[in-house]
Design a protein around this motif. Structure first.
Motif, PDB file in Angstrom:
ATOM      1  N   ASN A  48      -5.991  -2.274  -8.514  1.00 22.14           N
ATOM      2  CA  ASN A  48      -5.896  -1.045  -9.319  1.00 22.14           C
ATOM      3  C   ASN A  48      -4.697  -1.015 -10.256  1.00 22.14           C
ATOM      4  O   ASN A  48      -4.700  -0.237 -11.217  1.00 22.14           O
ATOM      5  CB  ASN A  48      -5.828   0.180  -8.403  1.00 22.14           C
ATOM      6  N   ASP A  99      -8.068  -1.866  -2.641  1.00 24.00           N
ATOM      7  CA  ASP A  99      -7.903  -2.069  -4.090  1.00 24.00           C
ATOM      8  C   ASP A  99      -6.463  -1.855  -4.555  1.00 24.00           C
ATOM      9  O   ASP A  99      -6.209  -1.743  -5.754  1.00 24.00           O
ATOM     10  CB  ASP A  99      -8.804  -1.099  -4.870  1.00 24.00           C
ATOM     11  N   TYR A 100      -5.511  -1.810  -3.620  1.00 23.98           N
ATOM     12  CA  TYR A 100      -4.136  -1.413  -3.984  1.00 23.98           C
ATOM     13  C   TYR A 100      -3.495  -2.353  -5.002  1.00 23.98           C
ATOM     14  O   TYR A 100      -2.713  -1.904  -5.844  1.00 23.98           O
ATOM     15  CB  TYR A 100      -3.253  -1.296  -2.725  1.00 23.98           C
ATOM     16  N   ARG A 157       1.339   3.594  -3.206  1.00 24.13           N
ATOM     17  CA  ARG A 157       0.660   4.842  -2.812  1.00 24.13           C
ATOM     18  C   ARG A 157      -0.860   4.725  -2.921  1.00 24.13           C
ATOM     19  O   ARG A 157      -1.539   5.555  -3.548  1.00 24.13           O
ATOM     20  CB  ARG A 157       1.181   6.017  -3.654  1.00 24.13           C
ATOM     21  N   ASN A 158      -1.380   3.672  -2.290  1.00 21.30           N
ATOM     22  CA  ASN A 158      -2.839   3.446  -2.321  1.00 21.30           C
ATOM     23  C   ASN A 158      -3.209   2.717  -1.026  1.00 21.30           C
ATOM     24  O   ASN A 158      -2.861   1.555  -0.847  1.00 21.30           O
ATOM     25  CB  ASN A 158      -3.191   2.595  -3.545  1.00 21.30           C
ATOM     26  N   ASP A 159      -3.898   3.408  -0.119  1.00 21.58           N
ATOM     27  CA  ASP A 159      -4.176   2.781   1.177  1.00 21.58           C
ATOM     28  C   ASP A 159      -5.576   2.144   1.246  1.00 21.58           C
ATOM     29  O   ASP A 159      -6.068   1.845   2.314  1.00 21.58           O
ATOM     30  CB  ASP A 159      -3.954   3.778   2.329  1.00 21.58           C
ATOM     31  N   THR A 160      -6.174   1.889   0.072  1.00 23.75           N
ATOM     32  CA  THR A 160      -7.468   1.198   0.044  1.00 23.75           C
ATOM     33  C   THR A 160      -7.253  -0.318  -0.100  1.00 23.75           C
ATOM     34  O   THR A 160      -6.118  -0.779  -0.254  1.00 23.75           O
ATOM     35  CB  THR A 160      -8.334   1.686  -1.140  1.00 23.75           C
ATOM     36  N   GLN A 196       0.848  -1.209   0.000  1.00 20.46           N
ATOM     37  CA  GLN A 196       0.000   0.000   0.000  1.00 20.46           C
ATOM     38  C   GLN A 196       0.876   1.249   0.000  1.00 20.46           C
ATOM     39  O   GLN A 196       0.593   2.217  -0.699  1.00 20.46           O
ATOM     40  CB  GLN A 196      -0.939  -0.008   1.208  1.00 20.46           C
TER      41      GLN A 196
END
Ligand code: ADE
Ligand code: ZN
Ligand code: ZN
Length: 278
Positions: free
Chosen positions: A39, A35-36, A30-33, A26
């Motif tokens: 995506n 869906d990391y 750079r994606n803390d959902t 994550q």
């Protein structure tokens, strides 16, 4: 696989990675959902057909030159092109995720390649040379004309989830997440429970290229049995939405399940190796 397959593999992996692994990727991506992984799962396909991304095309497959139905199998030295193949790509980009001397942007890009190629190596026709992995074999699927490669990349998976009564439609992410949750349950408690530990057995003891080659050989075995049981000419112009689909669907589900479960184990190993070297 098409986008739907890759996104399912990624969601499935996110069901099985450790909390430490999830946090690590994550941050890197750079994606803390949740869906990391999903995506970024199709990013490698989005650059493949651009001018500057063309060179990455061969990294999505390994063209095994044994021809079904009489012979099947992969010989690395014969089948991996000098410019690379999916086996060497998994090895190379895994080592780049591990390489802390690389800039974080380069390591993130390497991770995106690994997430995608672990999916592709499990698509049987991504390990087969005949007619460019079936791209040159025209067939019918539910009365519509496709090439065989597309049927295995997309049509079969999409028909499977339509049968499960949550079609893909124009929104692959919710449908893929749901299918991934069903496959995760099959791995934990269902039809795959007895075998899933075999899928990831001994990973930590072997080199990345050995493991990737084993995965490719295993997928390629389906080419002689289920994908082209009577060879490439017998299947041309055939309707594949009926009995062929019924035989192929369990193989697509198995290969997607293996890909997601193995990707999770792979990413866990990567994070373990990084933390040991710190
Ligand atoms: N192009 C050439 N061989 C291929 C394969 N096996 N899969 C996808 N694209 C290809
Ligand atoms: Zn494909
Ligand atoms: Zn691909």
């Amino acid at each position: 696989w098409g986008g739907f397959g890759h996104i399912t593999v990624a969601y499935l992996a996110s069901n099985f990675v450790s909390n430490t692994t999830a946090a690590y990727f994550q941050t890197l991506l750079r994606n803390d959902t949740t869906d990391y992984l999903a995506n970024v799962a199709t990013w490698a396909d989005s650059i493949r057909y651009t001018k500057w991304g063309r060179w990455t095309g061969p990294l999505h497959y390994i063209d095994a030159k044994d021809s079904p139905p009489h012979s099947c199998g992969i010989v690395y030295e014969r089948d991996c092109k000098p410019e690379g193949c999916v086996v060497s790509a998994i090895q190379n980009y895994t080592s780049r995720v591990l390489d802390q001397s690389l800039h974080v942007v380069e390591r993130a890009q390497a991770a995106k390649f690994v997430i995608h190629f672990v999916g592709d190596i499990h698509q049987p026709l991504h390990t087969e040379d005949v007619e460019k992995g079936g791209n040159g074999i025209s067939v019918f699927f539910d009365d519509k004309r496709f090439n065989l490669h597309h049927v295995w990349d997309s049509s079969i998976a999409e028909k499977i989830v339509t049968h499960k009564k949550h079609g893909v439609g124009r929104r692959p992410f919710p449908a893929a997440k749901k299918w991934a949750e069903q496959l995760a349950e099959e791995i934990r408690e269902g039809q795959y429970k007895a075998n899933s530990s075999e899928w990831v057995k001994g990973l930590e003891l072997k080199s990345a290229s050995e493991i990737a080659l084993e995965w490719a050989v295993e997928g390629n075995a389906h080419v002689c049995t289920v994908v082209l049981p009577e060879g490439p000419e017998a299947i041309r112009d055939q309707e594949l939405g009926g009995a062929y689909f019924e035989a192929a669907a369990p193989v697509v589900e198995l290969q997607i399940a293996k890909a997601g479960y193995r990707l999770a184990a792979w990413l866990d190993l990567v994070v373990t190796a990084i933390s040991k070297n710190e």
